[in-house]
Design a protein around this motif. Structure first.
Motif, PDB file in Angstrom:
ATOM      1  N   GLU A   1     -22.299  -2.233  -0.351  1.00 35.74           N
ATOM      2  CA  GLU A   1     -21.633  -3.233   0.968  1.00 35.74           C
ATOM      3  C   GLU A   1     -22.525  -4.267   1.340  1.00 35.74           C
ATOM      4  N   GLY A   2     -21.772  -5.395   1.440  1.00 31.25           N
ATOM      5  CA  GLY A   2     -22.647  -6.735   1.765  1.00 31.25           C
ATOM      6  C   GLY A   2     -23.128  -7.385   0.732  1.00 31.25           C
ATOM      7  N   GLY A   3     -22.725  -6.895  -0.389  1.00 29.41           N
ATOM      8  CA  GLY A   3     -23.287  -7.785  -1.589  1.00 29.41           C
ATOM      9  C   GLY A   3     -24.752  -7.595  -2.208  1.00 29.41           C
ATOM     10  N   CYS A   4     -24.828  -7.772  -3.286  1.00 29.45           N
ATOM     11  CA  CYS A   4     -26.256  -7.646  -3.921  1.00 29.45           C
ATOM     12  C   CYS A   4     -27.154  -8.852  -3.425  1.00 29.45           C
ATOM     13  N   PRO A   5     -28.304  -8.529  -3.076  1.00 25.61           N
ATOM     14  CA  PRO A   5     -29.238  -7.515  -3.313  1.00 25.61           C
ATOM     15  C   PRO A   5     -29.350  -6.831  -1.824  1.00 25.61           C
ATOM     16  N   HIS A   6     -28.282  -6.941  -1.106  1.00 19.74           N
ATOM     17  CA  HIS A   6     -28.568  -6.309   0.292  1.00 19.74           C
ATOM     18  C   HIS A   6     -27.638  -5.016   0.432  1.00 19.74           C
ATOM     19  N   SER A   7     -27.472  -4.357  -0.599  1.00 16.37           N
ATOM     20  CA  SER A   7     -27.057  -2.842  -0.582  1.00 16.37           C
ATOM     21  C   SER A   7     -27.917  -2.111  -1.837  1.00 16.37           C
ATOM     22  N   CYS A   8     -29.177  -2.363  -2.062  1.00 20.12           N
ATOM     23  CA  CYS A   8     -29.726  -1.782  -3.025  1.00 20.12           C
ATOM     24  C   CYS A   8     -30.058  -0.186  -2.647  1.00 20.12           C
ATOM     25  N   GLY A   9     -29.947   0.690  -3.641  1.00 22.75           N
ATOM     26  CA  GLY A   9     -30.303   2.060  -3.590  1.00 22.75           C
ATOM     27  C   GLY A   9     -29.998   3.184  -4.563  1.00 22.75           C
ATOM     28  N   LEU A  10     -29.715   3.160  -5.607  1.00 22.11           N
ATOM     29  CA  LEU A  10     -28.918   2.241  -6.476  1.00 22.11           C
ATOM     30  C   LEU A  10     -27.392   2.274  -6.409  1.00 22.11           C
ATOM     31  N   CYS A  11     -26.914   1.238  -6.493  1.00 21.02           N
ATOM     32  CA  CYS A  11     -25.476   0.902  -6.316  1.00 21.02           C
ATOM     33  C   CYS A  11     -24.787   1.067  -7.786  1.00 21.02           C
ATOM     34  N   LYS A  12     -23.281   1.000  -7.732  1.00 27.87           N
ATOM     35  CA  LYS A  12     -22.538   1.137  -8.989  1.00 27.87           C
ATOM     36  C   LYS A  12     -22.691  -0.088  -9.705  1.00 27.87           C
ATOM     37  N   ASP A  13     -23.147  -1.094  -9.470  1.00 24.29           N
ATOM     38  CA  ASP A  13     -23.206  -2.443 -10.140  1.00 24.29           C
ATOM     39  C   ASP A  13     -24.585  -2.686 -10.826  1.00 24.29           C
TER      40      ASP A  13
END
Length: 500
Positions: free
Chosen positions: A72-84
């Motif tokens: 949400e909000g585009g990389c790198p503002h949704s780190c955590g890890l995400c599916k991308d």
């Protein structure tokens, strides 16, 4: 000449921006424009040709199968890890405190500056360890306790034991070494608890770099910490923070010190200083040290015994990981598939010349490294294709092929490299690789990004991740560029409310 488009950060407001990576005047640059704060043009790599050489080792993707956050909000503002995110966690980091017994100007974290105490409980740390171990397809096998200064925690021995209980095969601490120098009996306790490596901040072989980087001369304490580790057989990796004009002239001296103590020092990992919001933008270019700068310093300060051509990115050893995975019937294994421009390394051995003088011998001078990687890929393909007795036949072929890749005349005496390499494969890599490392010195450089040279592509291929108390797993460079302040504020208390 344009190299690629990516996303970067405004170093003032940290807004995500379109950015361009391009070649100009023999260097690689990154440029972006913030509507509010203007244009930023910064050095990405100081040598365009070496940058291109590293592009031959673009890693494959091994995405996390169980991402923790939604994008949400585009990389790198949704780190955590995400599916991308394209990689799993090779080295997990947990900041066990932001307290420190120093106040270093080059440090990422400091409770005295923030005015708040961040110190997760043992239960929170265990949850973070479990979170790292739950990643698929491959649980994290290596953990580093960091900070702040992790040795200020009185329960660090218990935390080391905890990591072993949760299944981590490699446990290390990143430390300034002050408490290790003062308390030799405590060093023994850490070793007996299962600590594998001390990641020791070591900025030089004279007082001056410590006075600049750390505020006081710490060299005597560093040497005593190493002696105390030697007494109990606890391995050490030196970690110099490289600052232009401060200790860049001591690269060769640091390497010599490491080799002089090679019975207990197994590697030197140079880390060019990262400008995480503490340096005015007009000073960044003057102080910046890039990976090509580092390897040129090595070449100059070792009298060309270790050269630019001897260095490879960590992603180059993916061929070895693929071979090990094939030998393990496809079971996922640790893979250093980080971005090809995140770091560089080589193995260096010590030999003597005709006059009996010691000399450095990089592994590339007596083994065909490119041919070795090609052979590993070939063996992995053969095993994956299957067939009767395929593993035994491939090992037999390796035993025949590998000696042909070694230049016997240039090989250091008594180095049974063929035997060691085959042992690495047969014994599934970890223990045998430790034996290999004891015969050599790993000389490496990891250049962590800051908002000035931030490249989204590199972040998405990061393999060094922080676990946080809220369950997220955050890539190193985004943690220190964007998230650290928020994480510490959310899970901290005012410093004065905590009794030391």
């Amino acid at each position: 000449m344009k190299i690629k488009d990516t996303r970067s950060l405004c170093p003032v407001c940290f807004k995500s921006l379109d950015a361009e990576v391009f070649e100009e005047d023999g260097k690689i640059w990154i440029q972006k424009e913030c509507d509010e704060h203007g244009v930023f043009k910064n050095t990405y790599w100081s040598d365009a040709e070496f940058y291109k050489k590293m592009q031959k080792f673009v890693p494959s993707n091994t995405a996390v199968e169980n991402p923790i956050v939604n994008k949400e909000g585009g990389c790198p503002h949704s780190c955590g890890l995400c599916k991308d995110h394209n990689t799993t966690t090779v080295l997990g980091l947990i900041d066990v405190t932001n307290r420190c017994n120093l106040r270093c100007p080059v440090c990422f974290a400091n409770a005295a500056v923030s005015g708040r105490l961040y110190e997760p409980t043992q239960d929170e740390i265990r949850d973070m360890l479990k979170n790292l171990r739950s990643l698929k397809p491959h649980p994290t096998s290596a953990i580093q306790y960091a900070g702040g200064e992790p040795t200020v925690r009185k329960d660090l021995v218990d935390l080391v034991k905890m990591a072993k209980e949760e299944g981590f095969t490699h446990v290390q601490i990143a430390t300034n070494g002050l408490r290790l120098a003062r308390k030799p009996e405590w060093v023994k306790e850490l070793r007996e608890a299962g600590l594998n490596t001390v990641y020791l901040a070591f900025d030089g072989t004279t007082p001056e770099p410590y006075i600049h980087n750390r505020g006081k001369d710490l060299l005597p304490q560093k040497i005593q910490a190493i002696e105390n580790c030697r007494a109990v057989g606890l391995g050490v990796v030196l970690v110099p923070t490289l600052v232009k004009g401060v200790n860049d002239h001591q690269v060769g001296d640091i390497l010599k010190f490491a080799f002089d103590n090679r019975d207990i020092i197994y590697g030197v990992n140079f880390q060019p200083v990262s400008f995480a919001g503490r340096t005015p933008s007009d000073e960044v270019e003057e102080l910046r040290v890039t990976i090509p700068d580092f390897i040129n310093l090595v070449q100059e300060q070792t009298d060309n015994q270790v050269t630019v051509a001897d260095f490879y990115p960590p992603s180059s050893v993916e061929a070895v990981s693929n071979f090990v995975q094939a030998m393990n019937d496809g079971k996922p294994t640790v893979n250093l598939n980080c971005h090809e421009h995140c770091g560089t390394a080589t193995y260096v051995f010590l030999d003597k010349d005709e006059d009996g003088n010691e000399k450095y011998v990089p592994i590339t001078q007596f083994i065909d490294v490119d041919g070795f990687f090609e052979a590993m890929d070939e063996y992995a393909d053969k095993i994956n294709d299957g067939g009767f007795g395929i593993k035994s036949r491939v090992l037999a072929k390796a035993a025949k092929d590998i000696p042909s890749l070694i230049d016997k005349d240039a090989k250091p005496e008594d180095l049974e490299l063929t035997k060691i390499l085959l042992k690495v494969f047969k014994e599934r890599f970890y223990d045998a690789l430790g034996d290999f490392s004891k015969d050599s010195m790993l000389v490496s450089c990891m250049h962590f990004m800051d908002p000035f040279n931030f490249d989204e592509h590199r972040v998405q291929n990061c393999v060094i991740h922080y676990a946080t108390p809220d369950g997220r797993i955050i890539p190193f460079c985004t943690m220190n560029s964007i998230y650290r302040e928020g994480v510490e504020e959310q899970f901290s208390t005012p410093l004065k409310s905590k009794k030391e």
